[in-house]
Motif scaffolding. Structure first.
Motif, mmCIF file in Angstrom:
data_model
loop_
_atom_site.group_PDB
_atom_site.id
_atom_site.type_symbol
_atom_site.label_atom_id
_atom_site.label_comp_id
_atom_site.label_asym_id
_atom_site.label_seq_id
_atom_site.Cartn_x
_atom_site.Cartn_y
_atom_site.Cartn_z
ATOM 1 N N UNK A 173 0.808 -1.247 -0.061
ATOM 2 C CA UNK A 173 0.060 0.388 0.145
ATOM 3 C C UNK A 173 1.033 1.689 -0.261
ATOM 4 N N UNK A 174 1.886 1.530 0.423
ATOM 5 C CA UNK A 174 2.489 2.419 1.010
ATOM 6 C C UNK A 174 3.410 2.424 -0.322
ATOM 7 N N UNK A 175 4.077 1.672 -1.289
ATOM 8 C CA UNK A 175 4.738 1.487 -2.217
ATOM 9 C C UNK A 175 3.889 2.412 -3.625
ATOM 10 N N UNK A 176 2.477 1.236 -3.176
ATOM 11 C CA UNK A 176 1.343 2.670 -4.684
ATOM 12 C C UNK A 176 1.445 4.054 -4.211
ATOM 13 N N UNK A 177 1.153 4.449 -2.584
ATOM 14 C CA UNK A 177 0.697 5.164 -2.797
ATOM 15 C C UNK A 177 2.078 6.696 -3.399
ATOM 16 N N UNK A 178 3.420 5.675 -2.591
ATOM 17 C CA UNK A 178 4.443 6.494 -3.054
ATOM 18 C C UNK A 178 4.982 7.365 -4.177
ATOM 19 N N UNK A 179 4.808 5.836 -5.272
ATOM 20 C CA UNK A 179 5.063 5.897 -6.906
ATOM 21 C C UNK A 179 3.059 6.642 -6.977
ATOM 22 N N UNK A 180 1.830 6.581 -7.158
ATOM 23 C CA UNK A 180 1.477 7.644 -7.582
ATOM 24 C C UNK A 180 1.564 8.758 -6.829
ATOM 25 N N UNK A 181 2.280 9.286 -5.687
ATOM 26 C CA UNK A 181 2.560 11.071 -5.542
ATOM 27 C C UNK A 181 3.627 11.539 -6.690
ATOM 28 N N UNK A 182 4.699 10.320 -6.589
ATOM 29 C CA UNK A 182 5.663 10.696 -7.883
ATOM 30 C C UNK A 182 5.257 10.884 -9.138
#
Length: 148
Positions: free
Chosen positions: A31-40
């Motif tokens: 979940x954190x990976x998806x959130x971070x990648x979307x923010x990038x």
């Protein structure tokens, strides 16, 4: 304690998070990976592939790399050339290294496990395993954005 570590001043996106070596920690890593990648602003294709790879590597860290009282580390690094992502999952069991992926025909069709690194091999452009001092290991997967 889970705590994000921002890397200030670097020209690329970097995210590092310590997570508990539990099923909940593995789920949170994805979940954190998806959130971070979307923010990038990473492409949906690259985000989807990275999410599956993080899920598999985090599950392996929890199942095979767990040492009581020790966390695992998730690191995401978006390279300076747009569309190059490295996923790293580090755990405390440096004595257990991932085995080469069996061929699809060698897998037992009724088995409930053993397909994680086969998926990583299919989704990543390259993956390997390196020591993580003092006693652990890091499984790294490199992904290139094919839509860029």
């Amino acid at each position: 304690m889970n705590q994000a570590t921002p890397h200030v001043g670097t020209p690329v996106g970097t995210f590092t998070q310590l997570l508990s070596s539990t099923r909940r920690g593995a789920r949170l890593a994805r979940l954190l990976a998806v959130t971070e990648l979307r923010s990038w602003g990473v492409s949906q294709d690259l985000t989807d592939r990275a999410a599956l790879i993080v899920a598999e590597l985090a599950a392996n860290a929890v199942l095979h790399g767990r040492v009581p009282g020790r966390c695992f580390r998730l690191t995401l690094v978006l390279g300076p050339a747009a569309g190059r992502l490295r996923v790293e999952v580090s755990d405390a069991r440096g004595d257990l290294h991932p085995l080469p992926c069996p061929t699809a025909t060698a897998l037992d069709p009724l088995s409930t496990g053993g397909r994680g690194l086969t998926l990583v091999t299919a989704l990543a452009d390259h993956w390997d395993c390196v020591p993580y001092p003092p006693t652990g290991k890091t499984v790294r997967a490199d992904l290139l954005d094919t839509t860029a």
